[in-house]
Design a protein around this motif. Structure first.
Motif, PDB file in Angstrom:
ATOM      1  N   LEU A 423      40.445  29.237  62.095  1.00  0.00           N
ATOM      2  CA  LEU A 423      39.178  29.562  62.749  1.00  0.00           C
ATOM      3  C   LEU A 423      38.833  31.039  62.671  1.00  0.00           C
ATOM      4  O   LEU A 423      37.672  31.420  62.555  1.00  0.00           O
ATOM      5  CB  LEU A 423      39.231  29.123  64.230  1.00  0.00           C
ATOM      6  N   GLU A 424      39.867  31.890  62.725  1.00  0.00           N
ATOM      7  CA  GLU A 424      39.634  33.339  62.708  1.00  0.00           C
ATOM      8  C   GLU A 424      39.530  33.897  61.294  1.00  0.00           C
ATOM      9  O   GLU A 424      39.232  35.080  61.107  1.00  0.00           O
ATOM     10  CB  GLU A 424      40.764  34.065  63.456  1.00  0.00           C
ATOM     11  N   GLY A 425      39.818  33.067  60.298  1.00  0.00           N
ATOM     12  CA  GLY A 425      39.781  33.541  58.918  1.00  0.00           C
ATOM     13  C   GLY A 425      40.948  34.438  58.569  1.00  0.00           C
ATOM     14  O   GLY A 425      40.931  35.142  57.556  1.00  0.00           O
ATOM     15  N   GLU A 426      42.007  34.399  59.377  1.00  0.00           N
ATOM     16  CA  GLU A 426      43.168  35.265  59.154  1.00  0.00           C
ATOM     17  C   GLU A 426      44.295  34.546  58.414  1.00  0.00           C
ATOM     18  O   GLU A 426      45.069  35.167  57.703  1.00  0.00           O
ATOM     19  CB  GLU A 426      43.696  35.772  60.504  1.00  0.00           C
ATOM     20  N   ARG A 427      44.405  33.222  58.605  1.00  0.00           N
ATOM     21  CA  ARG A 427      45.503  32.471  58.006  1.00  0.00           C
ATOM     22  C   ARG A 427      44.989  31.624  56.863  1.00  0.00           C
ATOM     23  O   ARG A 427      44.038  30.855  57.000  1.00  0.00           O
ATOM     24  CB  ARG A 427      46.175  31.575  59.052  1.00  0.00           C
ATOM     25  N   MET A 428      45.677  31.741  55.709  1.00  0.00           N
ATOM     26  CA  MET A 428      45.300  30.971  54.538  1.00  0.00           C
ATOM     27  C   MET A 428      45.932  29.581  54.648  1.00  0.00           C
ATOM     28  O   MET A 428      47.158  29.450  54.647  1.00  0.00           O
ATOM     29  CB  MET A 428      45.767  31.667  53.258  1.00  0.00           C
ATOM     30  N   GLU A 429      45.116  28.536  54.727  1.00  0.00           N
ATOM     31  CA  GLU A 429      45.609  27.190  54.981  1.00  0.00           C
ATOM     32  C   GLU A 429      45.688  26.310  53.731  1.00  0.00           C
ATOM     33  O   GLU A 429      46.578  25.488  53.601  1.00  0.00           O
ATOM     34  CB  GLU A 429      44.698  26.501  56.015  1.00  0.00           C
ATOM     35  N   ILE A 430      44.721  26.451  52.815  1.00  0.00           N
ATOM     36  CA  ILE A 430      44.688  25.603  51.619  1.00  0.00           C
ATOM     37  C   ILE A 430      44.352  26.461  50.409  1.00  0.00           C
ATOM     38  O   ILE A 430      43.455  27.308  50.460  1.00  0.00           O
ATOM     39  CB  ILE A 430      43.607  24.502  51.731  1.00  0.00           C
ATOM     40  N   ILE A 431      45.068  26.232  49.305  1.00  0.00           N
ATOM     41  CA  ILE A 431      44.731  26.908  48.056  1.00  0.00           C
ATOM     42  C   ILE A 431      44.424  25.877  46.978  1.00  0.00           C
ATOM     43  O   ILE A 431      44.955  24.759  46.989  1.00  0.00           O
ATOM     44  CB  ILE A 431      45.857  27.859  47.563  1.00  0.00           C
ATOM     45  N   GLU A 432      43.538  26.251  46.064  1.00  0.00           N
ATOM     46  CA  GLU A 432      43.262  25.455  44.873  1.00  0.00           C
ATOM     47  C   GLU A 432      43.180  26.409  43.694  1.00  0.00           C
ATOM     48  O   GLU A 432      42.794  27.581  43.852  1.00  0.00           O
ATOM     49  CB  GLU A 432      41.945  24.686  45.009  1.00  0.00           C
ATOM     50  N   LEU A 433      43.536  25.911  42.528  1.00  0.00           N
ATOM     51  CA  LEU A 433      43.533  26.734  41.325  1.00  0.00           C
ATOM     52  C   LEU A 433      42.368  26.343  40.440  1.00  0.00           C
ATOM     53  O   LEU A 433      42.139  25.157  40.191  1.00  0.00           O
ATOM     54  CB  LEU A 433      44.855  26.539  40.563  1.00  0.00           C
ATOM     55  N   ASP A 434      41.609  27.330  39.982  1.00  0.00           N
ATOM     56  CA  ASP A 434      40.508  27.068  39.050  1.00  0.00           C
ATOM     57  C   ASP A 434      41.053  26.526  37.736  1.00  0.00           C
ATOM     58  O   ASP A 434      42.204  26.795  37.365  1.00  0.00           O
ATOM     59  CB  ASP A 434      39.734  28.367  38.763  1.00  0.00           C
ATOM     60  N   ASP A 435      40.231  25.749  37.033  1.00  0.00           N
ATOM     61  CA  ASP A 435      40.577  25.268  35.691  1.00  0.00           C
ATOM     62  C   ASP A 435      41.892  24.497  35.674  1.00  0.00           C
ATOM     63  O   ASP A 435      42.750  24.708  34.829  1.00  0.00           O
ATOM     64  CB  ASP A 435      40.644  26.456  34.714  1.00  0.00           C
ATOM     65  N   HIS A 436      42.039  23.614  36.643  1.00  0.00           N
ATOM     66  CA  HIS A 436      43.233  22.771  36.728  1.00  0.00           C
ATOM     67  C   HIS A 436      42.817  21.433  37.333  1.00  0.00           C
ATOM     68  O   HIS A 436      42.007  21.402  38.267  1.00  0.00           O
ATOM     69  CB  HIS A 436      44.300  23.434  37.615  1.00  0.00           C
ATOM     70  N   PRO A 437      43.333  20.298  36.800  1.00  0.00           N
ATOM     71  CA  PRO A 437      42.904  18.993  37.322  1.00  0.00           C
ATOM     72  C   PRO A 437      43.200  18.787  38.799  1.00  0.00           C
ATOM     73  O   PRO A 437      42.429  18.164  39.517  1.00  0.00           O
ATOM     74  CB  PRO A 437      43.682  17.990  36.452  1.00  0.00           C
ATOM     75  N   TYR A 438      44.316  19.290  39.270  1.00  0.00           N
ATOM     76  CA  TYR A 438      44.641  19.188  40.697  1.00  0.00           C
ATOM     77  C   TYR A 438      45.851  20.056  40.981  1.00  0.00           C
ATOM     78  O   TYR A 438      46.995  19.686  40.713  1.00  0.00           O
ATOM     79  CB  TYR A 438      44.947  17.736  41.095  1.00  0.00           C
ATOM     80  N   PHE A 439      45.598  21.231  41.508  1.00  0.00           N
ATOM     81  CA  PHE A 439      46.653  22.162  41.871  1.00  0.00           C
ATOM     82  C   PHE A 439      46.342  22.630  43.285  1.00  0.00           C
ATOM     83  O   PHE A 439      45.468  23.475  43.502  1.00  0.00           O
ATOM     84  CB  PHE A 439      46.690  23.343  40.900  1.00  0.00           C
ATOM     85  N   VAL A 440      47.040  22.037  44.268  1.00  0.00           N
ATOM     86  CA  VAL A 440      46.711  22.255  45.678  1.00  0.00           C
ATOM     87  C   VAL A 440      47.967  22.633  46.453  1.00  0.00           C
ATOM     88  O   VAL A 440      49.041  22.060  46.239  1.00  0.00           O
ATOM     89  CB  VAL A 440      46.088  20.980  46.302  1.00  0.00           C
ATOM     90  N   GLY A 441      47.831  23.592  47.334  1.00  0.00           N
ATOM     91  CA  GLY A 441      48.910  23.952  48.250  1.00  0.00           C
ATOM     92  C   GLY A 441      48.352  24.016  49.660  1.00  0.00           C
ATOM     93  O   GLY A 441      47.242  24.495  49.865  1.00  0.00           O
ATOM     94  N   VAL A 442      49.092  23.502  50.631  1.00  0.00           N
ATOM     95  CA  VAL A 442      48.633  23.541  52.018  1.00  0.00           C
ATOM     96  C   VAL A 442      49.718  24.136  52.911  1.00  0.00           C
ATOM     97  O   VAL A 442      50.908  23.954  52.667  1.00  0.00           O
ATOM     98  CB  VAL A 442      48.248  22.129  52.529  1.00  0.00           C
TER      99      VAL A 442
END
Length: 483
Positions: A423-442
């Motif tokens: 909510l505060e924009g301080e903690r990174m919760e989900i990442i995705e990688l450009d130009d990749h079929p599915y590269f996700v980290g939570v």
């Protein structure tokens, strides 16, 4: 409030959790509001810091009865309504020293809440030795006798067996365990654990609860159980298969990743695929393994390279971390569908602090210092679509490290997108990688909220991508074909 206590005897891993959740499924299908509590007899400020390979001794828990009654009132549904029934799974095996204080607590608890509000289901083993082929009742008799000696008398005895319980055996258990024959329930080995609720209902468990706990339930066809039966039937007819490499530190014991495996199974079933999990010890992927155990090294890499997708679950400590990074690097370069379901990192002396301790965490102290529980994450893109185009999601967290927010722009300039933040924009919760079929980290644990009929979106995305269906799914507005 009605309380249903599930205990187990003879051996550990008898299936108490499956019975408890199946009971909850049956009751919920009737429109009741149901909650569940799992009690593990561990001694530690934070039992979650143990390695899954470790076993520990218990301690007497203060005020357990009051805590159970308080926790049972907490709503677990989106409507916020207080639960009517609480299913309690007591870990361990009756007779073990670990469980003694908790059994004593529930012996007293049954009188505090009154008999009409308390019911005990005892899950026991009925072995069938190959030498005789005869179903043996003695272990169950001894287990029930021990439970009674400790002050709890089972209302239902659920017998786990390899084949359906013979009538004579059922009557023998009834006679020597002091219950009616209809109070002896048989759960034989079945093709899918999702058939267990159906077996319980077929043997009259719901009718028993209505009488024993005075539950006012209309005995009519239930939509939820109909969907459950359809799902169970479908699980037996799956033909296509997809494989996921699970790269972790505790792969010698599959139960270490029970929630992760179930979340994968839920998602595979939703797309009508059989699931093959390739367990890989992350340490076997490291360069050092090539020198020390080359056979294991090559076998591990062969498993990884032959999988349709890669999953790296969370883990503590330094061991095996380099192997996880190797697997992630390979998945990124090979465009292989990948999901990193939570991570916690190390090396406090690093000159490049990409992952840092959260400011409120007490350095050096492990137990009871994590960021725990349900937390809100605000969305930005593909993950948002998988979550039904929601603006945010509340997911369960369990971590004490976070991505250094000062490096956010550095990563995003290179295609590493932080598509979910707190909510505060301080903690990174989900990442995705450009130009990749599915590269996700939570950062959170999506497996904790996965359900058989409603799989976890990040896991569902991984299985869709691994089976080559993700883009079609997204283009159709996140709808599966009727087939």
């Amino acid at each position: 409030m009605k309380y249903i206590l599930v205990t187990g005897g003879v051996i550990s891993g008898i299936g108490k959790g499956i019975i408890a959740s199946s009971v909850g499924t049956i009751l919920k299908s009737c429109g009741l509001h149901v909650t569940a509590i799992k009690i593990d007899p561990y001694i530690n400020i934070d039992a979650g810091t143990f390695s899954p390979y470790e076993h520990v001794v218990p301690h007497i828990t203060d005020a357990i009865q009051e805590r159970v009654m308080r926790q049972a009132k907490v709503s677990v549904d989106d409507d916020g309504i207080e639960p009517e029934v609480c299913v309690i799974e007591l870990g361990g095996t009756v007779g073990d020293i670990e469980s003694m204080p908790f059994i004593e607590a529930f012996r007293q608890f049954q009188f505090k809440v009154k008999r009409e509000n308390f019911c005990n289901i005892h899950v026991s083993l009925v072995p069938q030795p190959n030498s005789t082929g005869e179903q043996k009742t003695k272990p169950t008799q001894n287990s029930v006798r021990e439970l009674r000696g400790l002050g709890l008398s089972p209302d239902l005895i659920v017998c786990r067996c390899s084949t359906p319980l013979e009538t004579a055996v059922k009557e023998k258990i009834s006679m020597f365990c002091h219950v009616e024959p209809e109070q002896v329930i048989c759960i034989q080995d079945v093709s899918s654990i999702y058939r267990v609720p159906l077996l319980l209902e077929d043997q009259g468990m719901l009718e028993f609860f209505c009488r024993r706990l005075d539950l006012s339930i209309e005995m009519r066809p239930r939509k939820m159980l109909t969907k459950w039966k359809e799902m169970s039937d479908r699980s037996d007819r799956l033909l296509e298969q997809t494989s996921i490499a699970l790269v972790g530190k505790y792969t010698k014991l599959s139960d270490s990743y029970a929630s992760v495996i179930k979340a994968l199974e839920h998602s595979a079933l939703a797309i009508n695929y059989k699931l093959e999990v390739k367990y890989i010890d992350s340490a076997d992927l490291e360069p050092a393994a090539l020198q020390e155990e080359p056979v294991k090294y090559h076998e591990a890499w062969q498993k990884l390279c032959s999988a349709d997708g890669v999953l790296v679950p969370g883990g503590f400590g330094v061991r095996g971390t380099e192997g996880k990074i190797q697997a992630i690097n390979w998945a990124r370069r090979q465009k292989k569908p990948f999901l990193d379901a939570n991570s916690t990192e190390f090396d406090p002396e690093t000159k490049h602090p990409v992952v840092i301790e959260m400011p409120e965490h007490n350095p050096g102290q492990m137990g009871g210092t994590m960021r725990l529980g349900k937390r809100r994450t605000l969305f930005k893109n593909t993950s948002r679509k998988l979550y039904g185009d929601a603006e945010y999601v509340d997911e369960r967290h369990r971590h004490r490290f976070e991505v250094n927010p000062e490096l956010k722009q550095h990563f995003e300039d290179r295609g590493f997108r932080f598509v979910g933040q707190d909510l505060e924009g301080e903690r990174m919760e989900i990442i995705e990688l450009d130009d990749h079929p599915y590269f996700v980290g939570v950062q959170y644990h999506p497996e904790f909220t996965s359900r058989p009929i409603k799989p976890s979106p990040p896991y569902f995305g991984l299985l869709l991508a691994a089976s080559g269906k993700l883009q079609n799914y997204l283009q159709k507005g996140c709808r599966l074909s009727p087939r």
